[in-house]
Write an enzyme that holds these catalytic residues in place. Sequence first.
Site, PDB file in Angstrom:
ATOM      1  N   ASP A  44      52.826 -36.478 -11.119  1.00  0.00           N
ATOM      2  CA  ASP A  44      52.752 -37.130 -10.239  1.00  0.00           C
ATOM      3  C   ASP A  44      53.832 -37.536  -9.395  1.00  0.00           C
ATOM      4  O   ASP A  44      54.250 -37.751  -8.082  1.00  0.00           O
ATOM      5  CB  ASP A  44      52.194 -38.627 -10.492  1.00  0.00           C
ATOM      6  CG  ASP A  44      50.550 -38.557 -10.841  1.00  0.00           C
ATOM      7  OD1 ASP A  44      50.123 -37.400 -10.655  1.00  0.00           O
ATOM      8  OD2 ASP A  44      50.004 -39.513 -11.163  1.00  0.00           O
ATOM      9  N   ASP A  48      54.750 -37.272  -5.658  1.00  0.00           N
ATOM     10  CA  ASP A  48      55.480 -38.436  -5.038  1.00  0.00           C
ATOM     11  C   ASP A  48      56.718 -38.132  -4.443  1.00  0.00           C
ATOM     12  O   ASP A  48      56.981 -38.665  -3.123  1.00  0.00           O
ATOM     13  CB  ASP A  48      55.264 -39.715  -5.894  1.00  0.00           C
ATOM     14  CG  ASP A  48      55.329 -40.890  -5.133  1.00  0.00           C
ATOM     15  OD1 ASP A  48      54.212 -41.037  -4.405  1.00  0.00           O
ATOM     16  OD2 ASP A  48      56.075 -41.572  -5.136  1.00  0.00           O
ATOM     17  N   ASP A 131      42.049 -46.655 -13.693  1.00  0.00           N
ATOM     18  CA  ASP A 131      42.093 -45.152 -13.591  1.00  0.00           C
ATOM     19  C   ASP A 131      40.821 -44.688 -13.539  1.00  0.00           C
ATOM     20  O   ASP A 131      40.187 -44.333 -14.488  1.00  0.00           O
ATOM     21  CB  ASP A 131      42.803 -44.573 -14.801  1.00  0.00           C
ATOM     22  CG  ASP A 131      43.313 -43.092 -14.254  1.00  0.00           C
ATOM     23  OD1 ASP A 131      43.128 -42.927 -13.257  1.00  0.00           O
ATOM     24  OD2 ASP A 131      43.867 -42.553 -15.477  1.00  0.00           O
ATOM     25  N   ARG A 150      34.886 -42.407  -2.048  1.00  0.00           N
ATOM     26  CA  ARG A 150      35.885 -42.277  -1.157  1.00  0.00           C
ATOM     27  C   ARG A 150      36.068 -40.884  -0.167  1.00  0.00           C
ATOM     28  O   ARG A 150      36.457 -41.079   0.897  1.00  0.00           O
ATOM     29  CB  ARG A 150      37.536 -42.476  -1.690  1.00  0.00           C
ATOM     30  CG  ARG A 150      38.788 -42.498  -0.676  1.00  0.00           C
ATOM     31  CD  ARG A 150      39.687 -42.715  -1.052  1.00  0.00           C
ATOM     32  NE  ARG A 150      40.581 -41.816  -1.686  1.00  0.00           N
ATOM     33  CZ  ARG A 150      41.785 -41.699  -2.388  1.00  0.00           C
ATOM     34  NH1 ARG A 150      42.509 -43.016  -2.213  1.00  0.00           N
ATOM     35  NH2 ARG A 150      42.295 -40.802  -3.251  1.00  0.00           N
ATOM     36  N   TYR A 238      37.744 -54.923  -5.956  1.00  0.00           N
ATOM     37  CA  TYR A 238      39.117 -55.383  -5.714  1.00  0.00           C
ATOM     38  C   TYR A 238      39.466 -55.548  -4.369  1.00  0.00           C
ATOM     39  O   TYR A 238      40.566 -56.197  -4.028  1.00  0.00           O
ATOM     40  CB  TYR A 238      40.373 -54.569  -6.439  1.00  0.00           C
ATOM     41  CG  TYR A 238      40.220 -53.029  -6.370  1.00  0.00           C
ATOM     42  CD1 TYR A 238      40.295 -52.531  -5.133  1.00  0.00           C
ATOM     43  CD2 TYR A 238      40.016 -52.306  -7.344  1.00  0.00           C
ATOM     44  CE1 TYR A 238      40.297 -51.141  -4.966  1.00  0.00           C
ATOM     45  CE2 TYR A 238      39.937 -50.885  -7.130  1.00  0.00           C
ATOM     46  CZ  TYR A 238      39.736 -50.167  -6.197  1.00  0.00           C
ATOM     47  OH  TYR A 238      39.786 -48.951  -5.820  1.00  0.00           O
ATOM     48  N   CYS A 420      48.436  -5.948 -20.443  1.00  0.00           N
ATOM     49  CA  CYS A 420      47.539  -7.158 -20.152  1.00  0.00           C
ATOM     50  C   CYS A 420      46.529  -7.206 -21.173  1.00  0.00           C
ATOM     51  O   CYS A 420      45.851  -6.547 -21.490  1.00  0.00           O
ATOM     52  CB  CYS A 420      46.758  -6.831 -18.896  1.00  0.00           C
ATOM     53  SG  CYS A 420      45.414  -7.854 -18.357  1.00  0.00           S
ATOM     54  N   CYS A 438      49.823  -8.604 -14.286  1.00  0.00           N
ATOM     55  CA  CYS A 438      49.197  -7.361 -14.761  1.00  0.00           C
ATOM     56  C   CYS A 438      49.112  -6.296 -13.646  1.00  0.00           C
ATOM     57  O   CYS A 438      48.834  -6.828 -12.598  1.00  0.00           O
ATOM     58  CB  CYS A 438      47.839  -7.861 -15.102  1.00  0.00           C
ATOM     59  SG  CYS A 438      46.364  -6.424 -15.164  1.00  0.00           S
ATOM     60  N   CYS A 444      41.295  -4.493 -13.159  1.00  0.00           N
ATOM     61  CA  CYS A 444      41.337  -5.434 -14.114  1.00  0.00           C
ATOM     62  C   CYS A 444      40.189  -6.507 -13.841  1.00  0.00           C
ATOM     63  O   CYS A 444      40.104  -7.071 -13.097  1.00  0.00           O
ATOM     64  CB  CYS A 444      42.776  -6.354 -14.104  1.00  0.00           C
ATOM     65  SG  CYS A 444      42.752  -7.581 -15.312  1.00  0.00           S
TER      66      CYS A 444
HETATM   67  S1  IVH Z   1      43.608 -51.453  -3.674  1.00  0.00           S
HETATM   68  C1  IVH Z   1      43.868 -49.786   0.780  1.00  0.00           C
HETATM   69  N1  IVH Z   1      43.602 -51.916  -6.011  1.00  0.00           N
HETATM   70  O1  IVH Z   1      43.928 -46.350  -6.582  1.00  0.00           O
HETATM   71  C2  IVH Z   1      44.288 -49.896  -0.743  1.00  0.00           C
HETATM   72  N2  IVH Z   1      43.220 -49.651  -5.602  1.00  0.00           N
HETATM   73  O2  IVH Z   1      45.909 -44.789  -5.404  1.00  0.00           O
HETATM   74  C3  IVH Z   1      42.855 -50.107  -1.538  1.00  0.00           C
HETATM   75  N3  IVH Z   1      42.947 -48.220  -7.625  1.00  0.00           N
HETATM   76  O3  IVH Z   1      41.906 -45.389  -4.096  1.00  0.00           O
HETATM   77  C4  IVH Z   1      43.106 -49.757  -2.810  1.00  0.00           C
HETATM   78  N4  IVH Z   1      42.960 -49.918  -9.138  1.00  0.00           N
HETATM   79  O4  IVH Z   1      40.874 -46.060  -6.104  1.00  0.00           O
HETATM   80  C5  IVH Z   1      43.573 -51.074  -5.237  1.00  0.00           C
HETATM   81  N5  IVH Z   1      43.504 -52.887  -8.361  1.00  0.00           N
HETATM   82  C6  IVH Z   1      43.468 -51.831  -7.503  1.00  0.00           C
HETATM   83  C7  IVH Z   1      43.117 -50.320  -7.597  1.00  0.00           C
HETATM   84  C8  IVH Z   1      43.091 -49.515  -7.028  1.00  0.00           C
HETATM   85  C9  IVH Z   1      42.764 -48.685  -8.666  1.00  0.00           C
HETATM   86  C10 IVH Z   1      42.634 -46.997  -7.213  1.00  0.00           C
HETATM   87  C11 IVH Z   1      41.878 -46.919  -6.067  1.00  0.00           C
HETATM   88  C12 IVH Z   1      42.443 -46.308  -4.873  1.00  0.00           C
HETATM   89  C13 IVH Z   1      43.737 -45.505  -5.347  1.00  0.00           C
HETATM   90  C14 IVH Z   1      45.020 -45.444  -4.495  1.00  0.00           C
END
Ligand code: IVH
Length: 689
Positions: A44, A48, A131, A150, A238, A420, A438, A444
């Site tokens: 990540d 990033d 997560d 999403r 959220y 191989c 290989c 193969c």
């Molecule tokens: S806010 C426009 N709040 O993280 C922003 N996202 O990496 C909307 N996620 O797609 C997201 N916990 O699936 C928000 N407390 C939280 C979250 C959260 C997990 C996930 C979510 C999002 C992803 C982005």
Amino acid sequence: MSLREIPVQELTPLEAMAELKELAHLLAQADVEYYQNDSPSLTDAQYDSLKKRNEAIESRFPELTLAESPSFKVGAKVAEGFDKITHLTPMLSLSNIFEENEILEFTDRIRRFLNLSSEDALDFVAEPKIDGLSYSALYENGIYVKGATRGDGTQGEDITANLATIQGLPKKLIAPFPKKIEIRGEVYMTKADFFALNDEQEKLGKKTFANPRNAAAGSLRQLDPTITASRKLSVFAYTIGFSSEEMWTTHAELLEHLKRWGFPVSLEISLCQNDDELLSYYRQMGEKRASLSYDIDGVVYKVNRLDYQRRLGFISRAPRWAIAHKFPPMQAQTLLKKIRIQVGRTGVLTPVADLEPINVGGVMVSHATLHNADEIERKDIREGDTVIIQRAGDVIPQIVSVLKDKRPLNSIPFEFPKLCPICHSHVARDPDEAAHYCTGGLICPKQAVERLKHFVSREALDIEGLGKKNIETFFEKGWIKTPIDIFYLKEHYSKALLNTEGWGEKSVQNLWGAIQKVTDGTPLDKFIFALGIRQVGQSTARLLAEQFGSFSHLNEEMQKETAVQELTRIDGIGEVMATDIIDFFREPNNEKLLTELQNKIKLLPFHVNRVQTPFTGKTLVFTGSLEHMTRMEAKSLALAAGAKVSGSVSSKTDFVILGADAGSKAKKAQELGITTLTEKEFKDRLEII
Ligand code: IVH
């Protein structure tokens, strides 16, 4: 010095252009590995940092932003099999930070954008980053009517029935509520439910899940919702995506309404009034993490005031008003039992470590990637060693180091095999590359199967019903040996397939339908990608499709002496890649296959899709003092609309936006006959007031 070592401020436009292309390529490849092959190649943090560098270069040279820029991408593609739902507003992603000192950069950036001094109040809501996977749920007159994943952020999968099976999700809201509201949050599986599910799966001899997130995703995205219903899933809410009425002015108030309507909201949420409070929240949650009943991979900071959120808006696909602060990777110690060699589609041999299964932050890990022979040699990794492994997000676990003092006395250095493990052909190594290959090529069987899997995969020809398992079965039966056999399957093996276990009238018909869909029309870029030419990922396939227009033209050009020049003229293709592409087209064994495939499949030309706005491709100049937005805000709106922003008025300027007391630039615009707009007219044209 490689380009990435040059500070962004010192890049020349030419260097920037080259690096943006390279970054687009690298990140697109990493996306394929992550979403499609389920084998992420970057952590990540690495991903990033590349993405950040890309953004930094784009913000310095907005005019160089590529159509295929990684900034425009978010999440995975919509899977086949579900209907699609277009979100009322896009479901976006979050930018990440990893270091504590980045909190200050984040809050500073916001203060500058909003023109707030360090004395002005700026509250944040800090939340755990759950997560799981995000969902959106639409309520009309308080009744749950629609649910979606999403997907790619714009379109998701219709999971109305699946989401309805989750107990925690209210089916009716407690009044008063807005007439129409779209709630967003996370679907997740608690650690306890995850362990119970895996026990159950194991008892039944079924596949177990690698972690709670995968278990939640696998359970929710079932075409048959009764399977979802049989799994224990949970939800948190959220945020919202849309509301017909708004009875709140801050995020904290919105969370109170969510609770009142009946949604589960995390108990760990906290209001923070300064950077120190954000930091101590982060540290506190880091300590609490292991004892929480659900997995979190970081925390999220959100600007509390919604009017500020609105002004801050979005940068590419993430809000400027929120950020995810990720936790460092989780580590554990275990025994490396064996080093196994895997054969990939292009013949690359990848060493994999088989480990004594170990729980790393709530997840059982039994394999780790070893990358290549150099990596094994550099870290002196041997069978029988005790090793430290680490898991970061969804990346395949990696070996960080070897505990040498625990090494058995009879241990011997690992020797890379000379043959191989599948077809026993000789193993070769390019002197310039780390990977071993290989040399068995077409003989193969493992390479052949992997190539077929790639050919039908989602990002390639996307033949639903021909998953990895089915390809293996059909290959073993001798029904499909090369890609062309797929198109004769119906003619030759219709009856046999109906008599095969696991296949019925309906699934067989569906498969024929999916194959027919490919023959009726396949985008040229997908076809090129499907061929599995070494080094040609989705973005290069797109470049080739765009450049050559048709497959026969591409093929013709590749046979000519000028082929290398033709290819290297394309930005993003270098000499090494060009040689691989040409080799592929000149290989006599491929020639016949390519002709046959072309006769079977109708190839559709490639189209570039870009969202058009009144300012797309135009050059804008802002002058005078703007009343309703900061200069930075104005510039980012213009860039988001596809415009270039310049500091001075010239004959190349298309629009001049006049703030109060505009001076010489306004005059010059008039002289040159350039259209001028007021701040309001500018916003009106963007349809945001
Ligand atoms: S806010 C426009 N709040 O993280 C922003 N996202 O990496 C909307 N996620 O797609 C997201 N916990 O699936 C928000 N407390 C939280 C979250 C959260 C997990 C996930 C979510 C999002 C992803 C982005």
